[in-house]
Write an enzyme that holds these catalytic residues in place. Structure first.
Site, short mmCIF file in Angstrom:
data_model
loop_
_atom_site.label_atom_id
_atom_site.label_comp_id
_atom_site.label_asym_id
_atom_site.label_seq_id
_atom_site.Cartn_x
_atom_site.Cartn_y
_atom_site.Cartn_z
N GLY A 199 0.90 -1.09 0.04
CA GLY A 199 0.06 -0.07 0.10
C GLY A 199 0.89 1.11 -0.09
N GLU B 284 13.15 16.83 -0.96
CA GLU B 284 13.09 17.16 0.38
C GLU B 284 12.65 16.35 1.19
OE1 GLU B 284 13.39 20.76 -2.37
OE2 GLU B 284 11.72 19.26 -2.25
#
Length: 613
Positions: free
Chosen positions: A146, A356
């Site tokens: 998932g 990031e």
């Protein structure tokens, strides 16, 4: 279930010791799909000391699919670190066995449960093992199918390939079912394999319930990271539940649980303990305490430097004090000035590229077991996309340092997408955070040194404009200690600014002095913790009047921090100047004026306060 032989006994125990899981609302089906994987990892493949889970020589394991925590607790009970009876206290307030892994458990390096983050942390551990420790320990990360929809997973996959992390193994538990629906690819194993290979990984498809196939796959050594793509079934071995939807996170009815547990017990063919293999002890001894600058600052009062450049210089300087100071950047090193560190310490600089979220996870992984002191830098605005990683870093009890440059409208022409105006609010909300906001080169250098020695999440906010040095090189700075920059015996208002606005406040003071209005100017240095005592003392010396001015939105910044600090204090009022709406491009001075945070706006606000009185 299968009739498992002796080598699989721990796998049965791994599922059997989920007795607590089966009876509690804590993901029994997710545990069952990973039973054999965990058994093979902990009792065949991994090298570690069961009674010393955080030994620096141990192989590392990250359970990225953190909701399967009971299977992790089960293997540590089987290994002898946890008393088996403790498993029955799963998720109770009196137990350390939380619903998802957290570092108060000695065998958990990083908190997981916010899906898609475990592999990034594992990459940080593997990078540290390969390039900093130069040790033989390996890193294993178990992911659910998932969470493979999370982009952060693929950021980590790319990173591992770029840096050839051949000491890293990701195990993908492809059990087909998500929380509310099947996973998008279900059991299309070849697609998973092609995706992993496209990202530069050695990818192997195995039957995730076959001990033999798993042992063979874990034994393959390649000069690239390895992905073991395990075809499994959610709820494996539970009649009527295996591979069925709508069982995610649900406890079994007691009669069903009792039957399943008895069935598991009946299949254990041997009760002989399988002992873990000890590690090769070749990780170096590391000490990251009390890291100090080799020399004092060398600035001259009145000279100008941007705090973003002062940060780069300070970090490079601190790098000479310890070879465990490392720097990470997201392809902004020529703007954040971390390139200075790279030039002086190229082997300790990690280019994370424009990812990031993964950069923060890498830093968290690098910091585990106190192996390094990481400093990440990028535009402060871009840390907002990594807020969940930063939040989880705090839950992980991680010690990482983040420097955000290009704060506020003062960056000028680049416009609002590049302007950090929410960052103080974000970092103040993190429970373990320290928020530094230095205003000149000297205080920036001190902030870097303090951050390296401060536990928790440290954020250093730097600015683009060049501003004057205001402190002497021997000035002492401490976390939570503000500075009075300007004062007289008849000050009318206490003005609190930081970074660019501190210099605007000093300029406003010059304007007001011509009108015989004196103001006291405070530099908070740290926005969290705030120096409440000095702020209150200054307010009482200035008729209770405080004016805050900040290059940040009103919400969550300096003004609200000061207001929270003085709330309930009789006779103290706080007036706030901040950026009130989404800004635009323009010259820095034009933007400071447009949004009412320049010297003229400060002077006008002070006049209003004095006149009103």
């Amino acid at each position: 279930m299968r009739a498992w032989g002796e080598p699989r006994r721990s796998g049965v125990q791994g599922c059997d010791a989920c007795v607590a899981s089966l009876l509690d609302h804590s993901h029994p089906t997710s545990c069952c799909s990973a039973a054999e994987i965990m058994a093979v990892l902990f009792f065949h493949t991994m090298r570690y000391k069961p009674q010393d889970p955080r030994n620096p020589h141990n192989d590392r394991f990250v359970l990225s699919k953190g909701h399967a925590a009971p299977i992790l607790y089960a293997v540590w009970a089987e290994a002898g670190f946890l008393p088996e009876v403790e498993l029955l206290n799963l998720r109770k307030i009196t137990s350390d066995l939380d619903g998802h892994p957290v570092p108060k458990q000695a065998f958990t390096d990083v908190a997981t449960g916010s899906l898609g983050q475990g592999l990034g942390a594992a990459c940080g551990m593997a990078y540290t093992g390969k390039y900093f420790d130069k040790a033989s320990y390996r890193v294993y990360c178990l992911l659910g199918d998932g969470e493979l929809s999370e982009g952060s997973v693929w950021e980590a996959m790319a990173f591992a390939s770029i840096y050839k992390l051949d000491n890293l193994v990701a195990i993908l538990d492809i059990n087909r079912l998500g929380q509310s629906d099947p996973a998008p690819l279900q059991h299309q194993m070849d697609v998973y394999q092609k995706r992993c290979e496209a990202f530069g990984w050695h990818a192997v498809i195995v039957d995730g319930h076959s001990v033999e196939e798993l042992c063979k796959a874990f034994g393959q050594a390649k000069h690239q990271p390895t992905a073991i793509i395990a075809k499994t079934f959610k709820g494996r071995g539970i009649p009527g539940v295996e591979d069925k939807e709508s069982w995610h996170g649900k406890p079994l009815p007691k009669n069903m649980a009792d039957e399943v547990i008895q069935e598991i017990y009946s299949q254990i063919q041997s009760k002989k303990k399988i002992l873990a293999t000890p590690p090769q002890e070749d990780a170096p001894s590391v000490n990251i305490t009390n890291i100090r600058m080799p020399t004092p600052p060398s600035y001259k009062v009145g000279d100008k430097i941007a705090t973003r450049k002062a940060y780069g210089q300070a970090l490079a300087k601190l790098g000479h004090a310890s070879d465990r100071i490392i720097a990470l950047d997201g392809d902004t090193k020529n703007s954040t000035f971390s390139e200075i560190f790279k030039k002086e310490h190229p082997d300790r600089f990690i280019e994370c590229y424009i990812a990031e979220q993964n950069m923060v996870s890498i830093a968290v992984g690098c910091a585990t077991r106190n192996r390094t002191v990481p400093f990440c830098s990028t535009f402060a605005a871009f840390f907002t996309r990594a807020f969940d990683q930063i939040r989880m870093a705090a839950i992980s009890e991680s010690n990482i340092n983040l420097c955000g440059s290009h704060s506020g409208v003062s960056i000028g022409e680049d416009g609002p997408s590049q302007m950090a105006l929410e960052d103080l609010a974000m970092f103040r909300s993190i429970p373990t955070s320290t928020v530094f906001y230095p205003s000149d080169g000297v205080s920036t250098e001190k902030a870097v040194e303090l951050a390296a020695n401060t536990k928790g999440i440290c954020f250093i906010r730097t600015s683009r404009p060049e501003n004057a040095i205001i402190y002497n090189n021997n000035e002492d700075f401490q976390v939570g200690q503000a500075k009075v920059i300007l004062k007289s015996k008849d000050d009318q208002v206490t003005v609190i600014g930081a970074g660019v606005t501190l210099h605007e406040a000093l300029a406003a003071a010059d304007l007001l002095k011509k009108e015989k209005i004196n103001i006291r100017v405070l530099d908070p240095f740290t926005i969290k913790p705030l120096d409440r005592k000095l702020i209150l003392d200054s307010a009482r010396a200035t008729k209770g009047r405080i004016l805050t001015v900040e290059d940040h939105y009103y919400e969550g910044g300096i003004g609200e921090a000061v207001s929270s600090a003085v709330v309930g204090e009789p006779g103290v009022t706080v007036t706030r100047l901040a950026v009130g709406k989404v800004p635009r491009s323009g010259k820095p001075a034009e933007l400071l004026k447009m949004f009412g945070i320049d010297k003229d706006a400060i002077a006008q606000a002070v006049r209003g306060l004095v006149t009103r009185a």
